[in-house]
Design an enzyme around this catalytic site. Structure first.
Site, PDB file in Angstrom:
ATOM      1  N   GLY A 268       0.798  -1.231   0.000  1.00 17.13           N
ATOM      2  CA  GLY A 268       0.000   0.000   0.000  1.00 17.13           C
ATOM      3  C   GLY A 268       0.828   1.277   0.000  1.00 17.13           C
TER       4      GLY A 268
ATOM      5  N   ARG B 292      -2.576  13.288  -5.761  1.00 17.88           N
ATOM      6  CA  ARG B 292      -2.892  13.373  -7.188  1.00 17.88           C
ATOM      7  C   ARG B 292      -4.240  14.059  -7.362  1.00 17.88           C
ATOM      8  NH1 ARG B 292      -2.425   7.912 -10.573  1.00 17.88           N
ATOM      9  NH2 ARG B 292      -4.143   7.172  -9.289  1.00 17.88           N
TER      10      ARG B 292
ATOM     11  N   ASP C 171      -7.146  -0.556 -16.784  1.00 20.62           N
ATOM     12  CA  ASP C 171      -7.299   0.115 -15.480  1.00 20.62           C
ATOM     13  C   ASP C 171      -6.486   1.414 -15.439  1.00 20.62           C
ATOM     14  OD1 ASP C 171      -5.328  -2.101 -15.552  1.00 20.62           O
ATOM     15  OD2 ASP C 171      -4.649  -1.211 -13.676  1.00 20.62           O
ATOM     16  N   ASN C 172      -5.652   1.631 -16.434  1.00 21.10           N
ATOM     17  CA  ASN C 172      -4.900   2.882 -16.512  1.00 21.10           C
ATOM     18  C   ASN C 172      -5.405   3.756 -17.659  1.00 21.10           C
ATOM     19  OD1 ASN C 172      -3.315   2.117 -14.353  1.00 21.10           O
ATOM     20  ND2 ASN C 172      -1.762   1.163 -15.651  1.00 21.10           N
TER      21      ASN C 172
HETATM   22  P1  AMP Z   1      -0.437   0.060 -11.357  1.00 24.15           P
HETATM   23  O1  AMP Z   1       0.617  -0.811 -11.916  1.00 24.15           O
HETATM   24  O2  AMP Z   1       0.116   1.198 -10.544  1.00 24.15           O
HETATM   25  O3  AMP Z   1      -1.430   0.502 -12.369  1.00 24.15           O
HETATM   26  O4  AMP Z   1      -1.223  -0.824 -10.299  1.00 24.15           O
HETATM   27  C1  AMP Z   1      -1.938  -1.966 -10.656  1.00 24.15           C
HETATM   28  C2  AMP Z   1      -2.690  -2.482  -9.457  1.00 24.15           C
HETATM   29  O5  AMP Z   1      -1.770  -2.876  -8.424  1.00 24.15           O
HETATM   30  C3  AMP Z   1      -3.615  -1.483  -8.801  1.00 24.15           C
HETATM   31  O6  AMP Z   1      -4.742  -2.187  -8.315  1.00 24.15           O
HETATM   32  C4  AMP Z   1      -2.803  -0.938  -7.670  1.00 24.15           C
HETATM   33  O7  AMP Z   1      -3.585  -0.404  -6.635  1.00 24.15           O
HETATM   34  C5  AMP Z   1      -2.048  -2.175  -7.223  1.00 24.15           C
HETATM   35  N1  AMP Z   1      -0.784  -1.838  -6.543  1.00 24.15           N
HETATM   36  C6  AMP Z   1       0.332  -1.337  -7.122  1.00 24.15           C
HETATM   37  N2  AMP Z   1       1.292  -1.130  -6.195  1.00 24.15           N
HETATM   38  C7  AMP Z   1       0.790  -1.503  -5.006  1.00 24.15           C
HETATM   39  C8  AMP Z   1       1.296  -1.535  -3.665  1.00 24.15           C
HETATM   40  N3  AMP Z   1       2.524  -1.130  -3.364  1.00 24.15           N
HETATM   41  N4  AMP Z   1       0.468  -1.975  -2.705  1.00 24.15           N
HETATM   42  C9  AMP Z   1      -0.782  -2.377  -2.986  1.00 24.15           C
HETATM   43  N5  AMP Z   1      -1.316  -2.377  -4.220  1.00 24.15           N
HETATM   44  C10 AMP Z   1      -0.548  -1.951  -5.219  1.00 24.15           C
HETATM   45 MG    MG Z   2      -2.817   1.994 -12.227  1.00 26.30          MG
END
Ligand code: AMP
Ligand code: MG
Length: 500
Positions: free
Chosen positions: A132, A182, A258-259
């Protein structure tokens, strides 16, 4: 921000939350996890003013407490949003904010509703195996790149604050932790629609679609077929967005659904990068081994992501599936031509063309081909063309960028005969070209240097310099010329990481 914690005035934020009033299954309500010793690293006063936040008399300590999530702002209704998403083509039915908390929404000075979200604020029910948290490196990166994108004129989420947590996060090694605040038009993604559609929760899909129409596309409220119109509007904004990326040599790196923000803003600056030498196949992300999200593939991926979005809307488009598919396909087929149109009109501006001729696309591609073969720097080539538009005698600095300058000369002959059919005086043309061709982009090696100095030595001067230069990317800036140059062979950064 000069006052001490004791004399700080409380920060008043007029929250006007709407997402928090959607049904409970759209999110999980929770507070950010407290941090040990929050310290304000950076605050974006200009953005705060845009949001109508009056921070005069509010101490840095107080801002650190608020934008770490240690103290709850009155009116905030903190929550983690749920969403799904296709990651590298594979559907994950439940992702959600695993390390982000939406504090709430404010209306900015223009009356536009904006989300204020903390990223790196602790575990949520969607964290899966993650902690998190965020390391300071990726947080600095997102701050610099998102603010640079804004200054470049590209629709993007913004960065309001960075707070160091005073705690360590563990990636390959121990790193200082940080939280980014953000700001976004909203955080609804294609993946948010997918979450509900995949569960067959058509009531939620409709609620979400209506929410998005109200918030981002109010003009289509009265449309005859509002959900087809919604899809068209989202696709149109994606077409414009991806064209903007292409114009500045930006590679998002992780264009998962999701992005993909429904608002049409660039979101998620994980492994993103700007290219130096022009290469349509450029990929920087360490995990994108197949080049799915390569520079030249971005329009195709946006189209693919939009197809996934359309699928979620089918039942709303028409109760008869075949008819809905027809409508969706018809709407989706507009994306390609729209993207081409945005791309070409931007490329014309970059080349100093203010009228349109049929052969212009071929002229642009001719230049890009030569740049690719001769490994010319993308940003510098276009910037130097601003001068070269004044005549052959100003060619030297562009020619120097091409391994074999004859490739440029050959193209420039065609360009000049095309320019001869333009009526704008040469000086006005060069000036206008300077506003389409930045002198400064967040070069990977500069970003890495700034991040390294901050992480290893808590030295934020390079970070501050970068931000300053990138706040006026279209202006030549005396004393900062080195920020515009391409990396030397030993400085080149070939890989970026998600840093999660
Ligand atoms: P992202 O690669 O940033 O688009 O994240 C993809 C997914 O992984 C999303 O659901 C994020 O909330 C989750 N996520 C990424 N980094 C973390 C982290 N350090 N702790 C918990 N969830 C994460
Ligand atoms: Mg993301």
């Amino acid at each position: 921000m000069q006052t001490t914690a004791e004399t700080s005035r409380p920060l008043a934020v007029s929250f006007d939350n709407s997402y928090a009033h959607l049904p409970e299954r759209f999110y999980a309500r929770l507070d950010p996890a407290p941090t040990a010793k929050p310290r304000l690293i950076k605050f974006n006063s200009a953005l705060a003013a845009e949001l109508g936040l009056d921070v005069s008399g509010v101490s840095a300590d107080a801002l650190a407490q608020l934008f770490s999530g240690n103290l709850r702002l009155p009116g905030a209704e903190p929550l983690a949003m749920v969403y799904a998403g296709h990651q590298f083509g594979h559907f994950v039915p439940k992702l959600g904010d695993g390390r982000a908390i939406l504090l709430g929404e404010v209306r900015d000075v223009a009356g536009v509703r904006r989300d204020i979200q903390l990223k790196g604020s602790g575990r949520t029910p969607f964290s899966r195996d993650g902690d998190g948290r965020a390391a300071v490196g990726p947080v600095l990166r997102e701050y610099v790149v998102s603010e640079a994108m804004h200054a470049l004129g590209v629709p993007t989420t913004r960065a309001l604050a960075i707070v160091a947590t005073g705690e360590s996060v563990y990636r390959e090694r121990r790193l200082p932790g940080a939280i980014l605040t953000r700001v976004a038009a909203s955080h609804v993604r294609v993946g948010t629609f997918q979450f509900f559609a995949a569960r067959g929760d058509s009531e939620a899909v409709k609620l979400l679609a209506d929410f998005v129409i109200d918030r981002h596309y109010p003009e289509i409220r009265e449309a005859e077929a509002p959900y087809v119109a919604l899809f068209r509007a989202v696709a149109e904004r994606q077409a414009r967005l991806i064209a903007c990326w292409m114009h500045v040599g930006f590679i998002h790196g992780v264009m998962n659904t999701d992005n993909t923000a429904i608002s049409g803003e660039t979101i998620d600056f994980g492994p993103c990068a700007f290219m130096d030498a022009y290469d349509p196949a450029a990929v920087f992300s360490s995990i994108d081994t197949a080049g799915r999200y390569a520079y030249a593939n971005q329009p195709h991926i946006a189209h693919w992501n939009l197809a996934r979005f359309a699928e979620t809307l089918l039942p709303l488009m028409n109760p008869i599936l075949e008819r809905a598919v027809e409508l969706a396909n018809e709407a989706l087929s507009a994306f390609g031509p729209q993207f081409e149109q945005h791309w070409l009109s931007g490329m014309r501006r970059k080349l100093g063309l203010f009228t349109a001729e049929d052969e212009d696309a071929a002229l642009v591609r001719g230049l890009l081909d030569a740049m690719h073969r001769q490994q010319a720097d993308f940003t510098l080539t276009f910037r130097k063309l601003c001068d070269a538009s004044g005549g052959q005698k100003f060619d030297a600095s562009v020619r120097a960028l091409f391994a074999d300058a004859a490739a440029y000369d050959e193209w420039a002959t065609m360009w000049r005969s095309r320019l001869a059919r333009e009526s704008l005086p040469a000086s006005a043309r060069a000036e206008s070209m300077r506003h389409a061709n930045p002198a400064f982009i967040p070069r990977n090696h500069r970003l890495e240097q700034a991040i390294q100095a901050a992480v290893e030595h808590e030295d934020f001067t390079l970070f501050a310099d970068l931000l300053r230069v990138l706040s006026q990317p279209y202006e030549d800036q005396e004393g900062f010329e080195s920020y515009g140059t391409a990396p030397g062979t030993s400085e080149r950064v070939l890989q970026t990481f998600c840093g999660t």
